[in-house]
Structures are given as C-alpha cells and as structure tokens.
Design a protein around this motif. Sequence first.
Motif, PDB file in Angstrom:
ATOM      1  N   GLY A   1      72.522  35.723  53.809  1.00  0.00           N
ATOM      2  CA  GLY A   1      73.375  36.613  53.025  1.00  0.00           C
ATOM      3  C   GLY A   1      73.501  36.249  51.571  1.00  0.00           C
ATOM      4  O   GLY A   1      74.334  36.816  50.861  1.00  0.00           O
ATOM      5  N   ALA A   2      72.687  35.316  51.089  1.00  0.00           N
ATOM      6  CA  ALA A   2      72.777  34.916  49.684  1.00  0.00           C
ATOM      7  C   ALA A   2      72.429  36.084  48.768  1.00  0.00           C
ATOM      8  O   ALA A   2      71.496  36.837  49.044  1.00  0.00           O
ATOM      9  CB  ALA A   2      71.842  33.746  49.410  1.00  0.00           C
ATOM     10  N   PRO A   3      73.162  36.255  47.668  1.00  0.00           N
ATOM     11  CA  PRO A   3      72.906  37.365  46.747  1.00  0.00           C
ATOM     12  C   PRO A   3      71.785  37.102  45.760  1.00  0.00           C
ATOM     13  O   PRO A   3      71.494  37.941  44.918  1.00  0.00           O
ATOM     14  CB  PRO A   3      74.249  37.512  46.021  1.00  0.00           C
ATOM     15  CG  PRO A   3      74.752  36.104  45.957  1.00  0.00           C
ATOM     16  CD  PRO A   3      74.350  35.477  47.268  1.00  0.00           C
ATOM     17  N   MET A   4      71.164  35.932  45.849  1.00  0.00           N
ATOM     18  CA  MET A   4      70.082  35.599  44.928  1.00  0.00           C
ATOM     19  C   MET A   4      69.125  34.621  45.581  1.00  0.00           C
ATOM     20  O   MET A   4      69.464  33.956  46.571  1.00  0.00           O
ATOM     21  CB  MET A   4      70.639  34.998  43.633  1.00  0.00           C
ATOM     22  CG  MET A   4      71.487  33.761  43.833  1.00  0.00           C
ATOM     23  SD  MET A   4      72.176  33.132  42.290  1.00  0.00           S
ATOM     24  CE  MET A   4      73.386  31.954  42.923  1.00  0.00           C
ATOM     25  N   ALA A   5      67.928  34.547  45.031  1.00  0.00           N
ATOM     26  CA  ALA A   5      66.913  33.636  45.523  1.00  0.00           C
ATOM     27  C   ALA A   5      66.923  32.351  44.700  1.00  0.00           C
ATOM     28  O   ALA A   5      67.643  32.240  43.704  1.00  0.00           O
ATOM     29  CB  ALA A   5      65.540  34.299  45.462  1.00  0.00           C
TER      30      ALA A   5
ATOM     31  N   ALA B   1      77.614  35.042  31.109  1.00  0.00           N
ATOM     32  CA  ALA B   1      76.274  34.566  31.453  1.00  0.00           C
ATOM     33  C   ALA B   1      75.823  35.146  32.794  1.00  0.00           C
ATOM     34  O   ALA B   1      74.672  35.576  32.951  1.00  0.00           O
ATOM     35  CB  ALA B   1      76.256  33.041  31.507  1.00  0.00           C
ATOM     36  N   ILE B   2      76.731  35.184  33.769  1.00  0.00           N
ATOM     37  CA  ILE B   2      76.399  35.716  35.086  1.00  0.00           C
ATOM     38  C   ILE B   2      76.135  37.218  35.011  1.00  0.00           C
ATOM     39  O   ILE B   2      75.202  37.737  35.633  1.00  0.00           O
ATOM     40  CB  ILE B   2      77.537  35.430  36.076  1.00  0.00           C
ATOM     41  CG1 ILE B   2      77.635  33.918  36.321  1.00  0.00           C
ATOM     42  CG2 ILE B   2      77.317  36.173  37.393  1.00  0.00           C
ATOM     43  CD1 ILE B   2      78.821  33.524  37.177  1.00  0.00           C
ATOM     44  N   ILE B   3      76.960  37.925  34.250  1.00  0.00           N
ATOM     45  CA  ILE B   3      76.781  39.370  34.106  1.00  0.00           C
ATOM     46  C   ILE B   3      75.436  39.676  33.460  1.00  0.00           C
ATOM     47  O   ILE B   3      74.713  40.599  33.872  1.00  0.00           O
ATOM     48  CB  ILE B   3      77.935  39.971  33.276  1.00  0.00           C
ATOM     49  CG1 ILE B   3      79.236  39.915  34.092  1.00  0.00           C
ATOM     50  CG2 ILE B   3      77.625  41.408  32.870  1.00  0.00           C
ATOM     51  CD1 ILE B   3      80.463  40.326  33.323  1.00  0.00           C
TER      52      ILE B   3
ATOM     53  N   LYS C   1      68.867  42.601  38.115  1.00  0.00           N
ATOM     54  CA  LYS C   1      69.361  43.655  39.021  1.00  0.00           C
ATOM     55  C   LYS C   1      69.999  43.060  40.281  1.00  0.00           C
ATOM     56  O   LYS C   1      69.669  43.423  41.418  1.00  0.00           O
ATOM     57  CB  LYS C   1      68.231  44.627  39.389  1.00  0.00           C
ATOM     58  CG  LYS C   1      67.666  45.394  38.205  1.00  0.00           C
ATOM     59  CD  LYS C   1      66.557  46.335  38.616  1.00  0.00           C
ATOM     60  CE  LYS C   1      66.092  47.197  37.454  1.00  0.00           C
ATOM     61  NZ  LYS C   1      65.679  46.423  36.275  1.00  0.00           N
ATOM     62  N   LEU C   2      70.930  42.138  40.081  1.00  0.00           N
ATOM     63  CA  LEU C   2      71.646  41.482  41.168  1.00  0.00           C
ATOM     64  C   LEU C   2      73.105  41.929  41.176  1.00  0.00           C
ATOM     65  O   LEU C   2      73.596  42.498  40.199  1.00  0.00           O
ATOM     66  CB  LEU C   2      71.579  39.956  41.007  1.00  0.00           C
ATOM     67  CG  LEU C   2      70.184  39.341  40.948  1.00  0.00           C
ATOM     68  CD1 LEU C   2      70.282  37.856  40.625  1.00  0.00           C
ATOM     69  CD2 LEU C   2      69.439  39.550  42.261  1.00  0.00           C
ATOM     70  N   ASN C   3      73.799  41.664  42.271  1.00  0.00           N
ATOM     71  CA  ASN C   3      75.215  41.995  42.398  1.00  0.00           C
ATOM     72  C   ASN C   3      76.044  40.926  41.681  1.00  0.00           C
ATOM     73  O   ASN C   3      76.211  39.815  42.178  1.00  0.00           O
ATOM     74  CB  ASN C   3      75.601  42.062  43.876  1.00  0.00           C
ATOM     75  CG  ASN C   3      77.030  42.538  44.084  1.00  0.00           C
ATOM     76  OD1 ASN C   3      77.949  42.116  43.397  1.00  0.00           O
ATOM     77  ND2 ASN C   3      77.220  43.417  45.049  1.00  0.00           N
TER      78      ASN C   3
END
Length: 291
Positions: A54-58, A117-119, A126-128
């Motif tokens: 369920g991780a939102p990023m690789a 930075a996260i935004i 194109k991540l949440n």
Amino acid sequence: MIENVLAAISYTDLGLDPVAVDLGFFQLRWYSLAYLVGIFLGYWYELKLIAQPGAPMARRHADDLVFYVSLGVILGGRLGYVLFYRPGFYFENPLEIVKMWDGGMSFHGGAIGTGLAIIYLSWKEKLNWLRIHDYVVCVVPIGLFTGRLANFVNGELWGAPTNVPWAVRFPEVIAGVQTLGPPRHPSQLYEAILEGLVLFAILAFMFWRTNARYMPGRLMGAFLFFYGIFRFGIEFIREPDEQLRAFAEATGLHMGQWLCVPMILVGLYLMVTAPRRRQRIEPTAGLESVA
C-alpha cells in the motif's frame, strides 16, 4: 534559594561541547551532526515503511524525496526562524542568515518547507501528496529527537527557572558577564522525549498496528495534533526568545504556541475526516490495485 542553586546540575560539569569534531581547519558541530543523523536514520526508516503493501511511492521516489525534504527542512527552518523569531536582527545583518551552524532553526518553518517539497515532488511524479505526507511524518520525530538533543548540548532554548531536582544551570550572559544562570527546566530534553520518542511511538503504533495508512491524512493529522499539543504545553515552562519576551507578555502566549494553534486545528480536522478519504490502495506505486 541558595540550596536550590547548589543542588542544581551545572551545565559545565557535564563536559558538553557544541563542537563534535575539531580538526583546526574544520569543525563539525553537534547541531549539524544532528541534522545528518536525523536525515540518514529517517531515510532508513522510510524505506522500511514503503516496503509494506500500500505504499504511495516506489523506492526511486523515496530517493528523490530525501533530497527535496532535506532542502525544505534546512531552507524552511532557517527562513522560518528569520521571519518568525528575529526578523529585525537578520534584516539588519543579512549575512548572519547563512550561519546556520550557530543554531536558529524554526520547526514550523521547516514543516512548511517540507510540505512544499512534498507537494512539488508529488506534482512532478503524479503521486498522492497527502499519502506521502502520512509516510514522511512517521520519520520526522527521529529528526526532532536528535535536534532537541543538539539544542541541549548547545546550551540553548532552555526552560524557565525551577527548583526541580533535575534543574540545570546553563551558561547565560547576565549584566554583560557570562556566568551560570539560575536553575532551569531542561526543556530541550522534555521536547526530545515528547516530540521525539513519544510522538514516534504514537505514529509507529498507528502505522504498524492500525489501518491508518490507508486513510489519507490520518497519520499527518495525528502528527500535527500531537506535536502541537506537546509543544504548546512545553512552552509554558520554556523561556521565550529574548527578542520576543515583550510579545509573549503582551499576547499571553509564546510565538511557538501561536504557531501551534493552527497545527492542532488542522491536525484534528485531518484525523476526523480521514475515514471518508479511504481509497483503493496499491502494493507499490504504479502497480495494479490490491483492494
């Protein structure tokens, strides 16, 4: 009063030195080392988190995130301190702004810098952005812990006078002479425990033992809420910055407390509304959904 002073712990007897390594031509201060250790340990823990389903990023996103977040923390933290705590001094002495090794970082400024930075990374890849915030805040207490320990080593940001058995007499400039001040609360250590260890434990429990990570904003909300509560409370026994003493007396609260109020409110909102944002999740960013 004399007995309290004699019973207090003398900072100079602890053998602490703001400089960790002195090679003559180069000095590495504990304050700088705290940031480096916090970043590396935070990165290591972040990899543990994103390895879970369920991780939102690789992994490739996490590698980029370290750079952007580090930049956000350093620039945001310093600019936040300049603008929130000593604008007059730094506007008159702009070259002093770059002397971060002497201390002077604002958590609230660092939080804003990290958020931006996260935004930016989320938009770029194109991540949440909200789910990435959830994962990042789980590692932030590590940096808060090392940072507060460095504050103690530096003998800065101490608390109000007290007669508790563990009170510490820090070096202070009194009447133009540097001497040991009155016994004070070692508020840096209180913050290291609450904002570092306790907050880390709360978020770790929520991440590993509940389904909070599947509800975008719940972990971020918990971080903002509990950090705000801890910091707001500790400020009552922490001395305000000298240049903001009049502000604290006029408003009844320290600058740090005023900055915590919106954090507490936003954190509470994110936690309460998180269930409605629960979504289909993926084992790893970019793969088919497992929900």
